[in-house]
Design a protein around this motif. Structure first.
Motif, PDB file in Angstrom:
ATOM      1  N   THR A   1       0.545  -1.116   0.339  1.00 27.35           N
ATOM      2  CA  THR A   1       0.276   0.416  -0.010  1.00 27.35           C
ATOM      3  C   THR A   1       0.698   1.224  -0.080  1.00 27.35           C
TER       4      THR A   1
ATOM      5  N   LEU B   1       1.811   5.002   0.223  1.00 26.32           N
ATOM      6  CA  LEU B   1       0.787   6.903   0.989  1.00 26.32           C
ATOM      7  C   LEU B   1       2.026   7.937   0.451  1.00 26.32           C
TER       8      LEU B   1
ATOM      9  N   ARG C   1      -6.171  12.443   4.299  1.00 25.66           N
ATOM     10  CA  ARG C   1      -6.335  11.933   4.932  1.00 25.66           C
ATOM     11  C   ARG C   1      -4.764  13.185   6.317  1.00 25.66           C
TER      12      ARG C   1
ATOM     13  N   LEU D   1      -2.939  12.336   9.333  1.00 23.44           N
ATOM     14  CA  LEU D   1      -2.188  11.219   9.803  1.00 23.44           C
ATOM     15  C   LEU D   1      -3.034  10.378  10.663  1.00 23.44           C
TER      16      LEU D   1
ATOM     17  N   VAL E   1      -4.942   7.292  10.281  1.00 21.96           N
ATOM     18  CA  VAL E   1      -4.460   6.490   8.390  1.00 21.96           C
ATOM     19  C   VAL E   1      -3.964   5.402   9.514  1.00 21.96           C
TER      20      VAL E   1
ATOM     21  N   ARG F   1      -2.282   1.137   9.577  1.00 22.02           N
ATOM     22  CA  ARG F   1      -0.906   1.346   8.969  1.00 22.02           C
ATOM     23  C   ARG F   1      -1.364   0.131   8.402  1.00 22.02           C
TER      24      ARG F   1
ATOM     25  N   LEU G   1       4.218  -1.294   3.616  1.00 23.03           N
ATOM     26  CA  LEU G   1       4.015  -0.259   3.596  1.00 23.03           C
ATOM     27  C   LEU G   1       4.860   0.451   2.974  1.00 23.03           C
TER      28      LEU G   1
ATOM     29  N   SER H   1      -0.303   6.318  -6.040  1.00 20.93           N
ATOM     30  CA  SER H   1      -0.750   6.351  -3.990  1.00 20.93           C
ATOM     31  C   SER H   1      -1.708   5.630  -4.353  1.00 20.93           C
TER      32      SER H   1
ATOM     33  N   ASP I   1      -3.705   6.365  -0.778  1.00 21.57           N
ATOM     34  CA  ASP I   1      -3.766   7.238  -0.637  1.00 21.57           C
ATOM     35  C   ASP I   1      -3.130   8.793  -0.309  1.00 21.57           C
ATOM     36  N   GLU I   2      -2.396   9.231  -0.274  1.00 19.00           N
ATOM     37  CA  GLU I   2      -2.200  10.708   0.255  1.00 19.00           C
ATOM     38  C   GLU I   2      -2.953  11.029   2.695  1.00 19.00           C
ATOM     39  N   VAL I   3      -1.494  10.950   2.971  1.00 20.51           N
ATOM     40  CA  VAL I   3      -1.798  11.315   4.447  1.00 20.51           C
ATOM     41  C   VAL I   3      -1.026  12.549   3.790  1.00 20.51           C
TER      42      VAL I   3
ATOM     43  N   LEU J   1       3.880   5.273  11.526  1.00 20.17           N
ATOM     44  CA  LEU J   1       3.577   4.419  10.962  1.00 20.17           C
ATOM     45  C   LEU J   1       4.308   3.599  10.845  1.00 20.17           C
TER      46      LEU J   1
END
Length: 285
Positions: free
Chosen positions: A208, A210, A219, A221, A224, A226, A230, A249, A251-253, A277
């Motif tokens: 995944t 990020l 989103r 931090l 999220v 984990r 990752l 990606s 998702d964005e964090v 994370l």
């Protein structure tokens, strides 16, 4: 090897150390220089090949056990004044070592089609077979101090592999090694030319991804969860992550901050992300 006394700053055996200040931070494609007792000791305890050590008598004595463990390494001992004459500055650290770069960190071999263009496949394959891992990828970092600080954070918080943009600063430059406090020699590292291709390779293998960005889609931090596999992407402070990396990606964090604070700086932000994370999930911390 028994330490060898040197008295001539023009001794050809000291060529790797000559005029370091004049050379600046331009990377040698084959070798690198490490400075200070702590950093040299960590280099000697690492699997990196070491071409030689240049030191004063007092530092040589304190490094005795580390040097004894590497009997193949030539050790040259001289007065402080000799070291100053050789390196071309007031070299107060008293010890330096010349290390040999592994292929994945030969920073001048950047062009497409070279043998060292991307992460070695065996390194990626071994990682992808694991049920859980953390990979961090830093894109476009021009300041070697930032690169060194990120290496140090990666080592502290259990990152399995740190991937660095070959267009960015060299992690084996003298300044980056100092900022990493020698942790660069114990951290899994590789240079990357085609960053998107490597991220896609990891994603196909079940990771995944990020992307760290302050954008509106990000989103916070704390929200999220984990994943087991990752990949964390971070970019330069000025430009941030390019659209091509954000597009691959999942998702964005973002790190929540008070209004009016636009950035923590890439090294501090990366350390927070890695702790939250990766490090906070590690029962060994």
């Amino acid at each position: 090897m028994t330490p060898v006394r040197v008295d001539d700053p023009d001794d050809p055996r000291l060529a790797d150390y000559r005029e370091l200040e004049a050379l600046g931070h331009r990377p040698d494609p084959r070798r690198f220089i490490a400075e200070s007792e702590l950093v040299v000791e960590r280099l000697l305890h690492s699997p990196y090949p070491v071409a030689s050590v240049l030191t004063t008598e007092s530092h040589c004595a304190r490094l005795g056990p580390a040097l004894a463990a590497r009997p193949e390494v030539p050790v040259y001992v001289g007065e402080q004044g000799l070291l100053r004459s050789v390196v071309g500055q007031n070299f107060h650290r008293g010890v330096a070592a010349c290390g040999v770069r592994p292929p994945e960190l030969r920073w001048h071999d950047m062009s497409l089609g070279t043998a060292y263009e991307n992460v070695p496949e065996d390194m990626l394959s071994a990682l992808c077979r694991r049920p859980a891992y953390t990979v961090a990828l830093a894109q476009g970092l021009s300041d070697p101090a930032n690169v060194g600080a990120i290496v140090r954070a990666a080592r502290a918080f259990g990152v399995d592999l740190l991937l660095l943009d070959r267009a960015g600063a060299d992690p084996l430059s003298r300044r980056a090694i100092r900022a990493a406090a020698g942790n660069v020699f114990a951290q899994g590292l590789a240079g990357v030319t085609d960053l998107v291709a490597v991220v896609e390779r990891l994603r196909r293998a079940g990771a995944t991804v990020l992307a760290a960005t302050p954008g509106p889609r990000a989103r916070p931090l704390g929200a999220v969860v984990r994943p087991a596999r990752l990949v964390i992407l971070v970019g330069s402070e000025g430009q941030g992550l390019p659209a091509a990396l954000r597009a691959v990606s999942d998702d964005e964090v973002a790190i929540p901050m008070r209004p009016g604070v636009d950035s923590l700086g890439v090294a501090a932000a990366t350390a927070i992300l890695l702790y939250a994370l990766a490090g906070a999930q590690d029962p060994g911390l």
